[in-house]
Design an enzyme around this catalytic site. Structure first.
Site, PDB file in Angstrom:
ATOM      1  N   LYS A 193       1.074   5.927   3.675  1.00  0.00           N
ATOM      2  CA  LYS A 193       0.553   4.590   2.441  1.00  0.00           C
ATOM      3  C   LYS A 193       0.703   2.791   3.081  1.00  0.00           C
ATOM      4  CE  LYS A 193       0.982   3.228  -2.300  1.00  0.00           C
ATOM      5  NZ  LYS A 193       1.165   3.397  -3.546  1.00  0.00           N
ATOM      6  N   ARG A 203      -3.567  -3.004  -9.649  1.00  0.00           N
ATOM      7  CA  ARG A 203      -2.026  -3.633 -10.319  1.00  0.00           C
ATOM      8  C   ARG A 203      -2.205  -4.186 -11.451  1.00  0.00           C
ATOM      9  NH1 ARG A 203       0.992  -5.522  -4.241  1.00  0.00           N
ATOM     10  NH2 ARG A 203       1.241  -3.124  -3.429  1.00  0.00           N
ATOM     11  N   LYS A 215       5.512  -5.516  -0.936  1.00  0.00           N
ATOM     12  CA  LYS A 215       5.830  -4.211  -1.226  1.00  0.00           C
ATOM     13  C   LYS A 215       6.149  -3.397   0.568  1.00  0.00           C
ATOM     14  CE  LYS A 215       4.107  -2.689  -5.619  1.00  0.00           C
ATOM     15  NZ  LYS A 215       3.209  -1.214  -6.401  1.00  0.00           N
ATOM     16  N   GLU A 231       5.952   9.918   9.579  1.00  0.00           N
ATOM     17  CA  GLU A 231       5.889  10.187   7.930  1.00  0.00           C
ATOM     18  C   GLU A 231       5.420  11.266   7.570  1.00  0.00           C
ATOM     19  OE1 GLU A 231       6.910   8.598   5.280  1.00  0.00           O
ATOM     20  OE2 GLU A 231       7.303   6.000   6.005  1.00  0.00           O
ATOM     21  N   LYS A 246      -4.087   6.416   2.759  1.00  0.00           N
ATOM     22  CA  LYS A 246      -4.243   5.344   1.457  1.00  0.00           C
ATOM     23  C   LYS A 246      -4.311   3.907   2.045  1.00  0.00           C
ATOM     24  CE  LYS A 246      -3.554   4.079  -2.824  1.00  0.00           C
ATOM     25  NZ  LYS A 246      -2.381   4.013  -4.444  1.00  0.00           N
ATOM     26  N   SER A 272      -9.148   1.317  -5.462  1.00  0.00           N
ATOM     27  CA  SER A 272      -9.464   0.203  -6.748  1.00  0.00           C
ATOM     28  C   SER A 272     -10.533  -1.305  -5.667  1.00  0.00           C
ATOM     29  CB  SER A 272      -8.633  -0.294  -7.037  1.00  0.00           C
ATOM     30  OG  SER A 272      -7.427  -1.108  -6.615  1.00  0.00           O
ATOM     31  N   TYR A 311     -12.749   6.141  -7.731  1.00  0.00           N
ATOM     32  CA  TYR A 311     -12.974   5.331  -9.304  1.00  0.00           C
ATOM     33  C   TYR A 311     -14.737   6.108  -9.335  1.00  0.00           C
ATOM     34  CZ  TYR A 311      -8.532   4.071  -8.866  1.00  0.00           C
ATOM     35  OH  TYR A 311      -6.736   3.678  -8.987  1.00  0.00           O
TER      36      TYR A 311
HETATM   37  C1  PBG Z   1       1.307   2.953  -7.022  1.00  0.00           C
HETATM   38  C2  PBG Z   1       0.444   3.098  -6.795  1.00  0.00           C
HETATM   39  C3  PBG Z   1      -0.694   2.152  -6.687  1.00  0.00           C
HETATM   40  C4  PBG Z   1      -1.739   2.840  -6.095  1.00  0.00           C
HETATM   41  C5  PBG Z   1      -1.903   4.254  -6.755  1.00  0.00           C
HETATM   42  N1  PBG Z   1      -0.470   4.335  -6.926  1.00  0.00           N
HETATM   43  C6  PBG Z   1      -1.094   0.526  -6.243  1.00  0.00           C
HETATM   44  C7  PBG Z   1       0.997   0.163  -4.874  1.00  0.00           C
HETATM   45  O1  PBG Z   1       0.883   0.666  -4.832  1.00  0.00           O
HETATM   46  O2  PBG Z   1       1.159  -0.734  -5.697  1.00  0.00           O
HETATM   47  C8  PBG Z   1      -3.413   1.981  -5.664  1.00  0.00           C
HETATM   48  C9  PBG Z   1      -3.996   2.975  -6.463  1.00  0.00           C
HETATM   49  C10 PBG Z   1      -5.868   2.103  -6.185  1.00  0.00           C
HETATM   50  O3  PBG Z   1      -5.372   0.488  -5.741  1.00  0.00           O
HETATM   51  O4  PBG Z   1      -6.511   2.269  -6.203  1.00  0.00           O
HETATM   52  N2  PBG Z   1       2.830   3.974  -7.086  1.00  0.00           N
END
Ligand code: PBG
Length: 325
Positions: A193, A203, A215, A231, A246, A272, A311
Site C-alpha cells: 500500500k 479521506r 502517512k 512486504e 493499492k 477513490s 467504487y
Molecule cells: C485507511 C484506508 C484508506 C483507504 C482504504 N483504507 C485511506 C488511507 O490509507 O489514507 C483508501 C481507499 C481509497 O482511496 O479508495 N486505512
C-alpha cells in the site's frame, strides 16, 4: 502476407475466442461507507457514492448479490465524539460497523463481507496507528488491531483486511483470530500500500484526513517496487490469504510483479481518486465513464489482479450483464 494479426480481430466471436483476460462481476468487491443516520450523506468528491445508514447499505448489498458481485467492503464514518487517540470504539461489539456486518450476514449469507482493519476511522488523530509524540507507535498499535479484527470476525466478517501497514500486523491478527476460534476468517492484507495522493476523496468520505503529518512513515514510497517483495514475503509468512496492491492502475506494474512473485490471490484496489477522476472527466464530457470504467477494470485483471475493489462495481456489473464488453 504470412502474418495478419487483424484476422483474429475481424469478428466479435473471433475476438471473444482470442481474448486473453476476462472481467466478470464475480471478481469485484464494492466498498461502501456506513454512518448512523438513515439519511444519505452524499460524498461530493465521489459522485454516485454517499454515506448510508444500515438499511441503505443492505439495499446496495442486495443489489450487489443480485448482480453477482463477490462482496462488499465496509468503512464506517463514526461521530467525532466516538474518536480517541487509541481508537477504542473499534473494540465495541455493538459499534456501527459490527451492527452493519451482522445485518448483512443475516440477510445475505452468501455475500462476502470484508472489513477494514486500521485505526483511522476511529482515531482522533486520523492516523492508522497510535500517535505518540508525533510518531506512529507500531508496538502499541498491534494489539489494538488484533482486537479490532477479532471483534469484526465475531460480528461475522468473512475477510478482515488490515490496511494500516504496521509491521507484523498480519501475524498478530492471524494468531488472535485463531485463538478466538475464527480460524476460517480470511485475511486480505493490504501488503503493498503506497502513500498515495489518490486516496484524497476517500479521506473526505470518512472525514479521516490525518490531523497532523502524513502517512509516509508507514505506507510505501511510490518510487519503490523491490520493497514490495519484502512486504509480500512477510505477509505470506505471517498467514495472509490475499495480497493487495493499492492504488490500482498507476501501479499496474506492481500488480504484475506481485502476481509473478507469489502463489497467493492478488487483489487490486481501484481507489477513490481513480474512480472520481473517471466521474469528473465524464461529467465534463471528456470521456465515456462506462467504457473507461470497464477498460480500467479489465486492465487491472490483465495486470494480474484476481480480485478488484472498486467504487464502480455495481456500474460495471450492470454493464457486463447488459453485454457491453
Ligand atoms: C485507511 C484506508 C484508506 C483507504 C482504504 N483504507 C485511506 C488511507 O490509507 O489514507 C483508501 C481507499 C481509497 O482511496 O479508495 N486505512
Amino acid at each position: 502476407m504470412l502474418e495478419r494479426p487483424r484476422r483474429n480481430r475481424r469478428h466479435a466471436k473471433i475476438r471473444g475466442l482470442s481474448q486473453e483476460t476476462q472481467l466478470s462481476a464475480a471478481h469485484l468487491i464494492l466498498p461502501l461507507f456506513v454512518h448512523e443516520s438513515e439519511t444519505p450523506h452524499p460524498i461530493t468528491s465521489m459522485p454516485g457514492h454517499a454515506r448510508l445508514g444500515l438499511e441503505g447499505i443492505a439495499r446496495l448489498a442486495g443489489e450487489a448479490l443480485e448482480l453477482g458481485l463477490a462482496g462488499v467492503a465496509l468503512f464506517p464514518a463514526i461521530a467525532d465524539s466516538l474518536k480517541d487517540p487509541l481508537g477504542q470504539e473499534s473494540a465495541n461489539p455493538d459499534g456501527l460497523l459490527q451492527r452493519t456486518v451482522r445485518l448483512l450476514k443475516a440477510r445475505f449469507p452468501e455475500l462476502l463481507v470484508v472489513t477494514d482493519v486500521a485505526l483511522d476511522p476511529y482515531s482522533s488523530d486520523g492516523h492508522d496507528g497510535v500517535l505518540v509524540d508525533g510518531r506512529i507507535d507500531n508496538e502499541l498499535t498491534l494489539p489494538i488491531l488484533a482486537k479490532m479484527a477479532v471483534n469484526q470476525a465475531r460480528a461475522g466478517a468473512d475477510v478482515v483486511a488490515p490496511s494500516d501497514m504496521m509491521d507484523g500486523r498480519v501475524g498478530v491478527i492471524r494468531q488472535a483470530l485463531d485463538d478466538a476460534g475464527f480460524s476460517e476468517t480470511a485475511i486480505c492484507s493490504y501488503s503493498v500500500k503506497y502513500a498515495s495522493a489518490f486516496y484524497g476523496p476517500f479521506r473526505q468520505a470518512l472525514d479521516s484526513t490525518p490531523r497532523s503529518g502524513d502517512k509516509k512513515t508507514y505506507q510505501m514510497n511510490p518510487a519503490n517496487v523491490r520493497e514490495a517483495l519484502r512486504e509480500i514475503r512477510l505477509d505470506a509468512a505471517e498467514g495472509a490469504d490475499w495480497l493487495m496492491v493499492k492504488p490500482g492502475l498507476p501501479y499496474a506494474d506492481v500488480i504484475r510483479f506481485v502476481r509473478e512473485n507469489s502463489d497467493l490471490p492478488v487483489a487490486a484496489y481501484h481507489v477513490s481518486g481513480e474512480y472520481s477522476m473517471l466521474r469528473a472527466a465524464a461529467e465534463k464530457g471528456f470521456i465515456d465513464y462506462d467504457a473507461c470504467l470497464l477498460e480500467s477494470l479489465l486492465c487491472l485483471r490483465r495486470a494480474g489482479a484476481d480480485v478488484i475493489f472498486t467504487y464502480g462495481a455495481l456500474d460495471a456489473a450492470r454493464l457486463l450483464r447488459n453485454g457491453s464488453h
